[in-house]
Every structure is written in structure tokens, then in C-alpha cells.
Write a protein that holds these residues in place. Sequence first.
Motif, short mmCIF file in Angstrom:
data_model
loop_
_atom_site.label_atom_id
_atom_site.label_comp_id
_atom_site.label_asym_id
_atom_site.label_seq_id
_atom_site.Cartn_x
_atom_site.Cartn_y
_atom_site.Cartn_z
N GLY A 29 57.06 35.31 75.94
CA GLY A 29 58.73 35.52 75.56
C GLY A 29 59.13 36.29 76.67
N ASN A 30 60.71 36.54 76.53
CA ASN A 30 61.17 37.03 77.88
C ASN A 30 62.02 38.31 76.89
N LEU A 31 62.07 38.98 77.43
CA LEU A 31 63.42 40.47 77.87
C LEU A 31 64.75 40.20 77.25
N TRP A 32 65.71 40.01 76.35
CA TRP A 32 66.82 39.44 76.72
C TRP A 32 67.48 40.73 76.66
N ASN A 33 68.62 41.42 78.03
CA ASN A 33 69.73 41.96 77.56
C ASN A 33 70.94 41.64 76.82
N ARG A 34 71.86 42.70 76.46
CA ARG A 34 72.84 42.06 76.02
C ARG A 34 73.75 40.70 76.98
N LYS A 35 73.57 40.84 77.64
CA LYS A 35 74.86 40.39 78.45
C LYS A 35 74.33 38.26 78.45
N ALA A 36 72.86 38.38 78.74
CA ALA A 36 72.23 37.17 79.07
C ALA A 36 71.91 36.91 77.50
N LEU A 37 71.90 37.83 76.30
CA LEU A 37 72.42 37.39 74.89
C LEU A 37 73.56 36.51 74.54
N ALA A 51 61.03 30.64 65.66
CA ALA A 51 61.27 31.28 67.17
C ALA A 51 60.99 32.75 66.94
N TYR A 52 60.36 33.41 67.24
CA TYR A 52 60.21 34.38 66.58
C TYR A 52 61.09 35.93 68.30
N CYS A 53 61.94 37.31 67.84
CA CYS A 53 62.20 38.33 67.90
C CYS A 53 61.92 39.90 67.37
N HIS A 54 61.58 40.55 67.84
CA HIS A 54 62.33 41.97 68.02
C HIS A 54 63.03 42.38 68.75
N ARG A 55 63.67 43.85 68.60
CA ARG A 55 64.03 44.38 69.12
C ARG A 55 63.08 45.98 70.30
N THR A 56 62.80 45.79 71.48
CA THR A 56 62.41 46.68 71.70
C THR A 56 62.55 48.20 72.24
N LYS A 57 61.82 49.16 72.52
CA LYS A 57 62.62 50.96 72.45
C LYS A 57 63.39 51.23 73.24
N GLU A 58 63.26 50.08 74.60
CA GLU A 58 64.38 50.30 75.77
C GLU A 58 66.00 49.58 75.13
N GLY A 59 65.85 48.88 73.96
CA GLY A 59 67.30 48.31 73.29
C GLY A 59 67.31 46.75 73.61
N LEU A 77 61.79 37.93 73.10
CA LEU A 77 62.85 37.28 72.19
C LEU A 77 61.81 35.94 72.88
N GLU A 78 60.80 35.13 71.66
CA GLU A 78 59.81 33.74 71.78
C GLU A 78 59.83 32.44 71.19
N PHE A 79 59.75 31.50 72.12
CA PHE A 79 60.35 30.28 71.42
C PHE A 79 59.30 29.28 70.83
N GLU A 119 60.31 38.37 81.90
CA GLU A 119 59.28 37.19 80.85
C GLU A 119 57.96 38.43 80.90
N ALA A 120 57.72 38.50 79.07
CA ALA A 120 56.97 39.53 78.95
C ALA A 120 55.90 38.92 77.90
N VAL A 121 54.98 39.29 77.46
CA VAL A 121 53.76 39.60 76.70
C VAL A 121 53.91 40.84 75.68
#
Length: 336
Positions: free
Chosen positions: A2-10, A155-163, A167-169, A185-187
Motif C-alpha cells: 500500500g501507500n502512506l498518504w498525508n493530508r495534502k496527497a489525500l 480498497a482498504y485503509c486505516h489511520r497510522t499512529k503518525e496520522g 491505503l491499498e487498492f 510505499e508501505a506494507v
Amino acid sequence: MGNLWNRKALDVLLENLKKDYDVYAPKRWRGDGCYSDTDTIRYGRIDSFDEIVWNAKSDYSFKEALLPISDTILYFTENATQIPDDKKPRLIFLRACEINALKRLDDIYLNNGPEDYYYKRIREKAKFVLIGCSQSFDSCFCVSMNTNRTENFDAYCHRTKEGDLYLEFSDSALASYTEGIQVPEAVQEIQYVTENEEVVPVPENLPADIAGSQVWKEYAGRCIGCGRCNFVCPTCTCFTMQDIFYKDNENAGERRRVWASCQVDGYTDMAGGISFRKDQGERMRFKVLHKVYNYKNRFGYHMCVGCGRCENVCPEYISYIECLHKLSKIGGNEND
Ligand code: SF4
Ligand code: SF4
């Protein structure tokens, strides 16, 4: 992967998605709660990921994003009818128990006799994003109902501890909306709960005379027939019809279908003044046995997904979970 999305990218992603989808998610409706100065969490269209409530169970389920509370199904004049235009496709964020509830809605509206045209035209274009559950909420018993997991999502998502949002599709059409947006990218593991505080025995082998049991008697006096338990339930599917006549031309108007409740007066009224289940205890019996008995006889699995919303919402503190405990004592349960 998946990927880690910050607010701007979202924000960019959401703008891309909104070109083709109405995006629905649980949001906070301030001051809209049952009591003064309380909020409601229910589904609505979002314009920012910041609107999504991640850390609480919604009071109302995802159902109203797919099956509107009031839906105009045709317009009529003296000599013509017209079906409303198709709606924009919907992208819905929801939890594992609710994706399991979606299967129940599909079986009722699409696999239980002729397909429902209005449900189908929204459903077949809808996409679903699973929200991971890092914790179980008040009165959840999804593990008892085997609805804490699902593999049916786009698609699947959850919030990470870092905020950030992980998100993975799994749907390539949906993934195409991310093109050109640079995100790391992240797993990460999909988050499911594996135990709930509430462990509920699912009644089994109920005796043939369960309809006449004393267990239903107490509800006759306590239930006020408000229907809230039905309206919050992601698996209740009943509706009624309303014809609205316009003031400026009383021969023109629209036909709407509107959610109905088996707990409310008038639900079973028939021509000739006949009405079944006048007593609230009988209505409770009908609802509960439908959720954990009759539906299974027809479809082979339980209707109830254990979201606990009916337990949370009842103004009379009637406990559906306690009712299931009582029934299990009468007939045994699936875990015995
Ligand atoms: S019957 Fe109650 S616990 Fe079961 S799915 Fe409906 S609202 Fe949730
Ligand atoms: S929410 Fe409670 S009082 Fe209202 S109809 Fe349901 S069981 Fe009865």
C-alpha cells in the motif's frame, strides 16, 4: 502493498475521485443527537478526509449511503410516469461487519425473487473501501457472528499512529485515480478485531413453540415501538411507499419509498382493517427471530452481523444481546 498518504496527497486523491464518485463515509453531525448538545455519527457525502470519524462506531450504518431513507422511484403526471435519472456512482468507506451486512442486503434485494431495479442500479456501480478496526467498540459482537473479517473490498485503509492514512487498492479502476500522486510505499497488516468484550451465544435448536414463549412478554410493556432499532440496523431492508401530490397540480407528484420498521404501528396493516402483531412483545419476537433464526433457515447464515447498534440506540434500554442470551438458554447455542 500500500501507500502512506498525508493530508495534502489525500486532498488531491479526493478531488480526483469526486469527478466520478460521490464519496460517503461516517461523519459527525454536530448537535444532531437524540439528547441536547449531543452529536450523531452517520453517513454523508464528504468533501475532505478530515470529516471522516475513524475512532468511533457510527450510530447509523452505511446502509443509507446505498439505500436512501427516502428515495423517489418515479414521477407521475395525469398520463405519464418517469423514472428519475441514474445517480452518480458511490464510493463508500465502511467496516468489516458492514461489508458482511452488504451481503445480506444483496441477498434480499437481488437474490430473493426478482432483482430490485433501484437497489441494483446503485449497487452495481458502487465501490467499497474497508476501514480497518484496531479496536472493538461498545456492544460490538462481530466475532460471535463471524463478521469481523472480509475479503470483499475494492480498497482498504486505516489511520497510522503518525496520522497518515495507510491505503491499498485491490480494484485497478479505483487505483487509477492515484496516478501521478507521489506517496511512499508501505506494507502494513489489515486490521481486524479478533475478540470483543461482548461474547454472545448465537441461539440454535430453538423449540418449535418459541413464538409462544414467555420470553417475549416483558417487551410488551417496555418497548415503545419507536423503530430506532430497525433504522440503525445495517441488515433491515423493509420499506413502505408514499405518494406525494404537488400543491400546484394535484394530479402530479412522485412516488417515494421510505424505510419502514416492523416495530412501529401500522407496519402490518392490511386492507379490511386487519393488523398483525399489535403487541410489542410479538413485534420483538418477529424482529429477533428474523435476525437469528428464520433468515438462516432461508439463506443458510444469520442476518445479524453483531454490530450492536440496536443495543446502543434503544431509548428503553432493551437489550437485544440479553435477549439472545435468554434464547440460547432455551435452545442451546452454536458454541455449545
Ligand atoms: S440486529 Fe442489532 S446487532 Fe444485529 S445487525 Fe442489526 S443492529 Fe446490528
Ligand atoms: S429501539 Fe427499543 S423501544 Fe424502540 S422499537 Fe426498538 S426495542 Fe422498541
